[in-house]
Design a protein around this motif. Structure first.
Motif, short mmCIF file in Angstrom:
data_model
loop_
_atom_site.label_atom_id
_atom_site.label_comp_id
_atom_site.label_asym_id
_atom_site.label_seq_id
_atom_site.Cartn_x
_atom_site.Cartn_y
_atom_site.Cartn_z
N PRO A 90 -2.41 -19.95 -7.03
CA PRO A 90 -2.84 -19.62 -8.40
C PRO A 90 -2.27 -18.28 -8.81
N ILE A 91 -2.16 -18.08 -10.09
CA ILE A 91 -1.63 -16.80 -10.59
C ILE A 91 -2.78 -16.03 -11.24
N GLY A 92 -3.08 -14.88 -10.67
CA GLY A 92 -4.07 -14.00 -11.29
C GLY A 92 -3.32 -13.12 -12.28
N PRO A 102 1.11 -10.30 -13.47
CA PRO A 102 0.74 -11.46 -12.65
C PRO A 102 0.69 -11.13 -11.16
N PHE A 103 -0.25 -11.76 -10.47
CA PHE A 103 -0.40 -11.59 -9.01
C PHE A 103 -0.68 -12.96 -8.39
N SER A 104 0.23 -13.42 -7.54
CA SER A 104 -0.03 -14.72 -6.90
C SER A 104 -0.75 -14.54 -5.56
N VAL A 124 -2.09 -6.02 -4.35
CA VAL A 124 -0.96 -5.29 -4.92
C VAL A 124 -0.07 -4.85 -3.77
N ASN A 125 1.19 -5.25 -3.86
CA ASN A 125 2.15 -4.99 -2.78
C ASN A 125 3.27 -4.12 -3.33
N GLY A 126 3.67 -3.14 -2.54
CA GLY A 126 4.80 -2.32 -2.98
C GLY A 126 4.36 -1.27 -3.97
N ASP A 155 0.69 -0.01 -11.62
CA ASP A 155 -0.36 0.27 -12.60
C ASP A 155 -1.64 -0.52 -12.32
N SER A 156 -1.47 -1.77 -11.87
CA SER A 156 -2.64 -2.64 -11.66
C SER A 156 -3.53 -2.15 -10.52
N LEU A 157 -3.00 -1.27 -9.68
CA LEU A 157 -3.81 -0.65 -8.63
C LEU A 157 -4.31 0.73 -9.09
N ALA A 204 5.72 -9.35 -15.86
CA ALA A 204 6.05 -8.94 -14.48
C ALA A 204 7.13 -7.87 -14.48
N ALA A 205 7.64 -7.51 -15.66
CA ALA A 205 8.72 -6.52 -15.73
C ALA A 205 8.23 -5.16 -15.23
N ASN A 206 9.14 -4.41 -14.66
CA ASN A 206 8.84 -3.05 -14.21
C ASN A 206 8.80 -2.11 -15.42
#
Ligand SMILES: Cc1cc2nc3c(=O)[nH]c(=O)nc-3n(C[C@H](O)[C@H](O)[C@H](O)COP(=O)(O)O)c2cc1C
Length: 207
Positions: free
Chosen positions: A29-31, A46-48, A64-66, A75-77, A103-105
């Motif tokens: 699923p995509i959060g 998005p976070f899978s 959140v990875n990386g 930002d999401s963290l 999902a863009a940086n």
């Protein structure tokens, strides 16, 4: 074949063209998570590595990875560390292109919801708004952020939240049930591939 993970950093054993990290558990699923910074800058990404993790009380998590392209946490963290709230938005097949844009940086001061041409709808219990066009949204308050095993290549963290408010669009409720064929949820496969969950069948449990 099989391989020992530590022998192939980046999960790319011989014979495979790309890293396998996203291909081994599918579909996911995509959060699609909305957060805001303490200064009020909105972020949508998005976070899978996402799922519900308990039903009573209802809880969910995303990982959140990386790092952010400019260094430091994504930002999401960073935002949930500051504000402690997030919103899950369900991504449909129809919203896939906009989800991909988010999902863009992007630089930290960019509102990714607006940049993707999406309208925000105010939440009831939390500061981050939801994506108005998403048929299901969960307003969440963070109860824990756990550092996960990390490597020289990446740092990982899991954000866990308790769901405070559930939003369901009227048009996806038919005869007192959620009609998934109207939603057409999007799932993440490996590489840049996605699957649309629009072929359903029913299986009744044995007991
Ligand atoms: C379908 C999809 C799934 C993704 N899943 C994750 C994930 O689980 N964890 C992660 O750190 N990044 C994931 N990404 C990448 C993030 O969305 C991207 O890094 C985004 O810019 C988040 O950064 P931000 O929080 O700084 O906006 C995913 C991207 C896509 C398109």
């Amino acid at each position: 074949m099989h391989f020992v993970v530590d022998d192939h950093p980046g999960l790319r054993p011989p014979g495979f063209k790309h890293s396998l990290y996203a291909c081994l558990v599918t579909p996911r699923p995509i959060g699609w998570m909305t957060t805001v910074s303490a200064a009020g800058v909105l972020n949508l990404a998005p976070f899978s590595f996402f799922n519900l993790i308990a039903s009573d009380p209802l809880c969910c998590m995303y990982c959140v990875n990386g790092a952010h392209a400019s260094g430091g946490p994504k930002d999401s963290l960073a935002n949930v560390r500051e504000v402690g709230e997030f919103v899950f938005n369900l991504c449909t097949a129809e919203l896939g292109p906009q989800m991909n844009l988010t999902a863009a940086n992007s630089p930290r001061d960019i509102d990714e919801m607006a940049a993707a041409g999406l309208e925000a709808a105010a939440s009831i219990a939390v500061r981050p708004p939801r994506v108005k066009a998403s048929p299901i949204a969960l307003e969440c308050k963070v109860f824990d952020i756990v550092d996960l095993p990390s490597s020289e290549r990446t740092r990982n963290a899991m954000v866990m939240g308790r769901v405070e408010v559930v939003h369901i669009a009227d048009e996806v409720v038919v005869d007192g049930m959620i009609d998934f064929e109207r939603i057409r949820p999007l799932g993440r496969m490996g590489y840049n591939d996605y699957a649309v969950a629009d072929e359903l069948f029913t299986m009744v449990r044995p007991d």
